[in-house]
Design an enzyme around this catalytic site. Sequence first.
Site, mmCIF file in Angstrom:
data_model
loop_
_atom_site.group_PDB
_atom_site.id
_atom_site.type_symbol
_atom_site.label_atom_id
_atom_site.label_comp_id
_atom_site.label_asym_id
_atom_site.label_seq_id
_atom_site.Cartn_x
_atom_site.Cartn_y
_atom_site.Cartn_z
ATOM 1 N N GLU B 49 -31.276 25.985 -7.366
ATOM 2 C CA GLU B 49 -30.532 27.311 -7.164
ATOM 3 C C GLU B 49 -29.713 27.876 -6.669
ATOM 4 O O GLU B 49 -29.177 28.168 -6.871
ATOM 5 C CB GLU B 49 -32.015 27.385 -5.947
ATOM 6 C CG GLU B 49 -33.087 28.568 -6.487
ATOM 7 C CD GLU B 49 -34.124 27.237 -6.292
ATOM 8 O OE1 GLU B 49 -34.048 25.932 -6.524
ATOM 9 O OE2 GLU B 49 -35.356 27.031 -6.114
ATOM 10 N N PHE B 111 -45.566 29.537 5.437
ATOM 11 C CA PHE B 111 -45.874 28.721 4.759
ATOM 12 C C PHE B 111 -44.094 28.877 4.192
ATOM 13 O O PHE B 111 -43.460 30.311 3.490
ATOM 14 C CB PHE B 111 -46.194 28.490 3.615
ATOM 15 C CG PHE B 111 -46.022 27.567 2.314
ATOM 16 C CD1 PHE B 111 -46.022 26.191 3.158
ATOM 17 C CD2 PHE B 111 -46.025 28.279 1.198
ATOM 18 C CE1 PHE B 111 -45.719 25.712 1.676
ATOM 19 C CE2 PHE B 111 -45.818 27.472 -0.362
ATOM 20 C CZ PHE B 111 -45.778 26.174 -0.025
ATOM 21 N N GLN B 112 -43.036 28.129 3.890
ATOM 22 C CA GLN B 112 -41.096 28.330 3.050
ATOM 23 C C GLN B 112 -40.801 29.826 3.990
ATOM 24 O O GLN B 112 -40.354 30.551 3.091
ATOM 25 C CB GLN B 112 -42.006 28.953 2.002
ATOM 26 C CG GLN B 112 -42.318 27.723 1.226
ATOM 27 C CD GLN B 112 -42.097 27.609 -0.438
ATOM 28 O OE1 GLN B 112 -41.922 28.298 -0.642
ATOM 29 N NE2 GLN B 112 -41.942 26.243 -0.970
ATOM 30 N N LYS B 161 -41.982 40.120 1.368
ATOM 31 C CA LYS B 161 -42.858 39.931 0.015
ATOM 32 C C LYS B 161 -44.221 41.216 0.297
ATOM 33 O O LYS B 161 -43.937 41.946 -0.900
ATOM 34 C CB LYS B 161 -43.884 39.323 -0.028
ATOM 35 C CG LYS B 161 -44.822 38.996 -1.256
ATOM 36 C CD LYS B 161 -45.344 37.360 -1.069
ATOM 37 C CE LYS B 161 -46.416 37.544 -2.292
ATOM 38 N NZ LYS B 161 -46.545 36.129 -2.646
ATOM 39 N N MET B 473 -10.846 11.210 -8.251
ATOM 40 C CA MET B 473 -9.591 11.541 -6.916
ATOM 41 C C MET B 473 -9.810 11.112 -5.089
ATOM 42 O O MET B 473 -9.146 10.951 -4.234
ATOM 43 C CB MET B 473 -9.958 13.662 -6.752
ATOM 44 C CG MET B 473 -8.955 14.365 -5.499
ATOM 45 S SD MET B 473 -6.997 14.310 -6.344
ATOM 46 C CE MET B 473 -7.125 15.125 -6.910
HETATM 47 C C1 LIG Z 1 -9.029 18.966 -5.100
HETATM 48 C C2 LIG Z 1 -8.430 19.921 -4.768
HETATM 49 C C3 LIG Z 1 -7.115 20.301 -5.044
HETATM 50 C C4 LIG Z 1 -6.332 21.423 -4.763
HETATM 51 N N1 LIG Z 1 -4.768 21.527 -4.752
HETATM 52 C C5 LIG Z 1 -4.152 22.830 -5.162
HETATM 53 C C6 LIG Z 1 -2.980 22.913 -5.190
HETATM 54 O O1 LIG Z 1 -2.156 22.006 -5.382
HETATM 55 N N2 LIG Z 1 -2.610 23.900 -5.210
HETATM 56 C C7 LIG Z 1 -2.790 25.140 -4.752
HETATM 57 O O2 LIG Z 1 -2.296 26.322 -4.980
HETATM 58 N N3 LIG Z 1 -4.359 25.243 -4.640
HETATM 59 C C8 LIG Z 1 -5.255 23.920 -4.657
HETATM 60 N N4 LIG Z 1 -6.716 24.132 -4.420
HETATM 61 C C9 LIG Z 1 -7.399 24.951 -4.233
HETATM 62 C C10 LIG Z 1 -6.742 25.466 -2.599
HETATM 63 O O3 LIG Z 1 -7.976 25.356 -1.729
HETATM 64 C C11 LIG Z 1 -7.258 27.146 -2.427
HETATM 65 O O4 LIG Z 1 -8.691 27.465 -3.046
HETATM 66 C C12 LIG Z 1 -6.486 28.098 -3.503
HETATM 67 O O5 LIG Z 1 -4.759 27.681 -2.913
HETATM 68 C C13 LIG Z 1 -6.032 29.258 -2.869
HETATM 69 O O6 LIG Z 1 -5.468 30.011 -3.546
HETATM 70 P P1 LIG Z 1 -5.603 31.887 -2.688
HETATM 71 O O7 LIG Z 1 -4.918 31.921 -1.959
HETATM 72 O O8 LIG Z 1 -4.329 32.463 -4.190
HETATM 73 O O9 LIG Z 1 -6.602 32.469 -3.311
HETATM 74 P P2 LIG Z 1 -7.882 33.028 -2.472
HETATM 75 O O10 LIG Z 1 -8.634 31.763 -1.151
HETATM 76 O O11 LIG Z 1 -9.098 33.750 -2.750
HETATM 77 O O12 LIG Z 1 -7.260 34.010 -1.275
HETATM 78 C C14 LIG Z 1 -7.027 35.515 -1.857
HETATM 79 C C15 LIG Z 1 -6.190 36.267 -0.901
HETATM 80 O O13 LIG Z 1 -6.148 37.303 -1.874
HETATM 81 C C16 LIG Z 1 -6.012 38.368 -0.316
HETATM 82 N N5 LIG Z 1 -6.694 39.457 -1.209
HETATM 83 C C17 LIG Z 1 -8.052 39.656 -1.512
HETATM 84 N N6 LIG Z 1 -8.512 41.100 -2.866
HETATM 85 C C18 LIG Z 1 -6.768 41.660 -2.915
HETATM 86 C C19 LIG Z 1 -6.233 42.603 -3.116
HETATM 87 N N7 LIG Z 1 -6.884 43.183 -3.596
HETATM 88 N N8 LIG Z 1 -4.690 42.858 -2.326
HETATM 89 C C20 LIG Z 1 -4.105 41.823 -2.249
HETATM 90 N N9 LIG Z 1 -4.463 41.132 -1.183
HETATM 91 C C21 LIG Z 1 -6.201 40.412 -2.472
HETATM 92 C C22 LIG Z 1 -7.502 37.972 -0.148
HETATM 93 O O14 LIG Z 1 -7.641 38.524 0.723
HETATM 94 C C23 LIG Z 1 -7.183 36.220 0.048
HETATM 95 O O15 LIG Z 1 -6.363 36.391 1.442
HETATM 96 C C24 LIG Z 1 -7.201 22.664 -4.163
HETATM 97 C C25 LIG Z 1 -8.544 22.390 -4.438
HETATM 98 C C26 LIG Z 1 -8.621 21.721 -4.542
HETATM 99 C C27 LIG Z 1 -10.592 21.624 -4.560
HETATM 100 C C1 LIG Z 2 -20.817 18.497 -2.855
HETATM 101 C C2 LIG Z 2 -18.756 17.418 -3.240
HETATM 102 N N1 LIG Z 2 -19.218 16.155 -2.524
HETATM 103 C C3 LIG Z 2 -17.650 15.619 -2.158
HETATM 104 C C4 LIG Z 2 -16.367 15.775 -2.620
HETATM 105 C C5 LIG Z 2 -15.442 15.090 -1.776
HETATM 106 N N2 LIG Z 2 -14.199 14.716 -3.387
HETATM 107 C C6 LIG Z 2 -13.661 15.848 -3.759
HETATM 108 S S1 LIG Z 2 -13.620 15.183 -5.458
HETATM 109 C C7 LIG Z 2 -14.080 13.780 -5.071
HETATM 110 C C8 LIG Z 2 -14.352 13.131 -7.042
HETATM 111 C C9 LIG Z 2 -14.693 13.476 -7.948
HETATM 112 O O1 LIG Z 2 -14.901 12.717 -8.955
HETATM 113 P P1 LIG Z 2 -15.095 13.797 -10.107
HETATM 114 O O2 LIG Z 2 -16.107 14.292 -10.420
HETATM 115 O O3 LIG Z 2 -15.478 11.605 -11.543
HETATM 116 O O4 LIG Z 2 -13.921 13.730 -11.135
HETATM 117 P P2 LIG Z 2 -12.874 13.102 -11.024
HETATM 118 O O5 LIG Z 2 -11.936 13.018 -9.709
HETATM 119 O O6 LIG Z 2 -13.233 11.635 -11.250
HETATM 120 O O7 LIG Z 2 -11.863 13.615 -11.996
HETATM 121 C C10 LIG Z 2 -14.629 13.613 -4.431
HETATM 122 C C11 LIG Z 2 -16.160 12.876 -4.669
HETATM 123 C C12 LIG Z 2 -16.676 17.232 -3.043
HETATM 124 N N3 LIG Z 2 -15.623 18.011 -3.512
HETATM 125 N N4 LIG Z 2 -17.337 18.201 -3.389
#
Ligand SMILES: Cc1cc2nc3c(=O)[nH]c(=O)nc-3n(C[C@H](O)[C@H](O)[C@H](O)COP(=O)(O)OP(=O)(O)OC[C@H]3O[C@@H](n4cnc5c(N)ncnc54)[C@H](O)[C@@H]3O)c2cc1C
Ligand SMILES: Cc1ncc(C[n+]2csc(CCOP(=O)(O)OP(=O)(O)O)c2C)c(N)n1
Lengths: 173, 570
Positions: B49, B111-112, B161, B473
Amino acid sequence: MQTLVAYVENKPGVLNRVASLARRLAINIDSLTVGPTDNDQIARMTIVAHTDAKGGHRLEASLEKLVDVLLAENVSERSLLERDLALIKVRADQQNRPHLMELIKVFRGRVVDVAPDSLIIEVSGTVDKIDGLIEVLRPFGVLEMARSGRISMTRGGDLLQPPPQDVPQSATV
Amino acid sequence: MKLTGAEILCESLTKLGVRDLFGYPGGAILPVYDALGKSKLHHVLVRHEQGATHMADGYARASGEVGVAMATSGPGATNMVTGIATAMLDSSPVVCITGQVSSKLLGSDAFQEIDITGITMPITKHNVIVSRAEDIARTMREAFVIANTGRPGPVLVDITKDAQQASAEFDWEAATPKLPVKRKQKNFDQAEFDRAVELLNTAKRPLILAGHGIMVSGAMKTFAEFVKSANIPVAMTLLGIGCFPANEKLNLGMMGMHGEAWVNHAIQEADLLIAVGMRFDDRVTGDLRTYAKTARKIHIEIDRSEINKNVAVDAALVGDAREVLESLLPHIATREHGDWLARIAEMKGDSAVRDIQSLPDNGHLYAAHVINDIWKATNGEAIVVTDVGQHQMWEAQYYHHNAPRSLITSGGLGTMGFALPAAIGAKFAKRDAEVWVVVGDGGFQMTMCELATIVQEKINIKIAIVNNGFLGMVRQWQEFFYDKRYVATPLVAPDFAALANAFGIRGERVSNRTDSINTIRAAREYPESVLIDFRVEQEDSVYPMVPAGKGLHEMIRRPNNPLVETATEP
Ligand SMILES: Cc1cc2nc3c(=O)[nH]c(=O)nc-3n(C[C@H](O)[C@H](O)[C@H](O)COP(=O)(O)OP(=O)(O)OC[C@H]3O[C@@H](n4cnc5c(N)ncnc54)[C@H](O)[C@@H]3O)c2cc1C
Ligand SMILES: Cc1ncc(C[n+]2csc(CCOP(=O)(O)OP(=O)(O)O)c2C)c(N)n1
Ligand SMILES: [Mg+2]
């Protein structure tokens, strides 16, 4: 401390949503009261939260995002009337009763229950006033206490009313 | 017309424009499945799911339309939690429908039986329990409105249900949404607007921070007009990628923790930041105390609670991005910003230096090359769905997206296991699009069971596993901050190509650069799904990197290895 007034849908779970939101924002609620309004679909809340003005804004704006919240307003900076109600059960024997009665009078409290060894005092007013009364009652022995939590209202022409609900809604979706 | 609640649900979904939905059956939702069989809806049977919720999310992100996921009560519902949270943090419009025990059993630990509305309260935009057949049509309409208006988000509808089994009159016209009417908020006053215009027209070093909200708002065209008439360079968040074409000269690339070095430096040197539909996530700002100290800030944002949350702003224009940008447009004075653009160009250095494609082959396969090859082979026109980790960041750096909604990735929650199911959802939303999955060897193993869904649905998706033998990462953090103590990050994987074969999918393995582009090309020509296991350099790191808690200008840069230079020194 920030005070917010909210109008919410009067249905199950709304209080839970409001409390859950505050917890999620890591804002500690000092007092939260809910009561009916003259529209039985709508309830009014007064929320007193342990946070600063920034937290107050965040809470207000986040509350208004909840579907069931019709209006939330941070009224901390406004001219406010605030009331708390307390029931205080205090030990009272024949000797100190007269002295007690005098104190209660000064605080504009009322005796609402009389028993051989105790009285129940009802007092309403600001939190400070009630805290003050409790302080002076303490030496007599406060046996039990129930407080309502705060309700607040902005003074004078500064009205906070729930938005009318009889607006037709779009059938497009 | 009298229908059962289950039939009403299917009719309602059809009327709401749903064609495909993603789910998994069980006792408490069985009446709905029976009705589904008689409806025109296409149900995609998932393998878990969580996959259903990610598929619905991928569908929503690719199309902008509501994605629908379905599950039974109890474990079916709890398996949805991660997917719901993923959608919540990235404001994705998903509607989840769960079966629930009969209303007379509620609260009896039947159940569930699980309190799924209680569990999902903090991770849904709204949720509701329906226990009467006559409430289903209206509730579904309301759920769709809530999910995809304002700031979008997931909505969960829990249907008992007995409500599915009972009969009620189905009158779609009468079942209009009856949502509580909220007070009308004043978004901003004239003074605020004037202040924003004044800042815009007087800034010397302005920079636009473009976010996901631009896509949500459908503001791409207005945004492009705005950018060009103001002649202001654009930096994008991870989720903003695609809102403005990468091939536009004013597009500087991604900002933040793994953003381009020149972008992060530009943010620190700017005198004005115009944030549009982005929420100043901590991966974007780094240390707030040193963030953009010299810049005034304008925030265009639909959600009032985001204003001044992380970064205090000088002018807040609350509202829909497109509407606000349209109202600003007539007031914009076109200006050169010549010195500023020259300064950024200088920081950017000679782009040819960064073109990894033109660098000599040393026999190693780098993830950056793989991404670059996929980008070239697909002319930058594919929908790429990524998982979470190093490969995700390399995708953001090396796949240059020109179209909105062409990068689908979990940003806010960073949910590993997202990519494969989300790509399936995206494929259903855009059946003619070429869909690529870019996924790590770790994340792939979290939801690879959905390969069977691909086969059962006979859909064509290309899967690129960036296989570095590590939870890369996390290994990178251990390398930088834990003295290379690689605890629990080396990772054994099955032979992915053989695994694909076992599922009935063509599998390939690539371990050098020459094979990379050819295998990608061959995969594109193959009419069915292909999985490619790219055996890449194991201990490569993503650069630049702003360490957690450090300022944007305090990036760790790639040690002098010209082969995979991601950015030149300013
Ligand atoms: C491993 C990893 C590394 C990351 N590294 C980076 C990085 O280096 N740089 C980076 O940028 N991000 C990075 N991120 C992502 C980061 O965590 C955020 O998810 C991302 O920066 C959010 O982008 P955002 O604010 O544009 O989008 P969202 O979080 O989706 O926010 C959108 C915003 O827009 C607003 N909005 C929605 N609809 C409208 C509308 N119609 N008009 C006006 N406003 C609106 C919302 O209210 C909200 O505030 C990383 C994520 C991971 C998992
Ligand atoms: C469900 C979940 N568990 C743990 C993490 C923490 N985490 C972030 S990146 C990462 C490693 C990802 O490894 P892989 O899928 O091999 O990608 P790579 O970084 O090697 O490209 C982990 C464990 C996460 N983001 N999501
Ligand atoms: Mg890996």
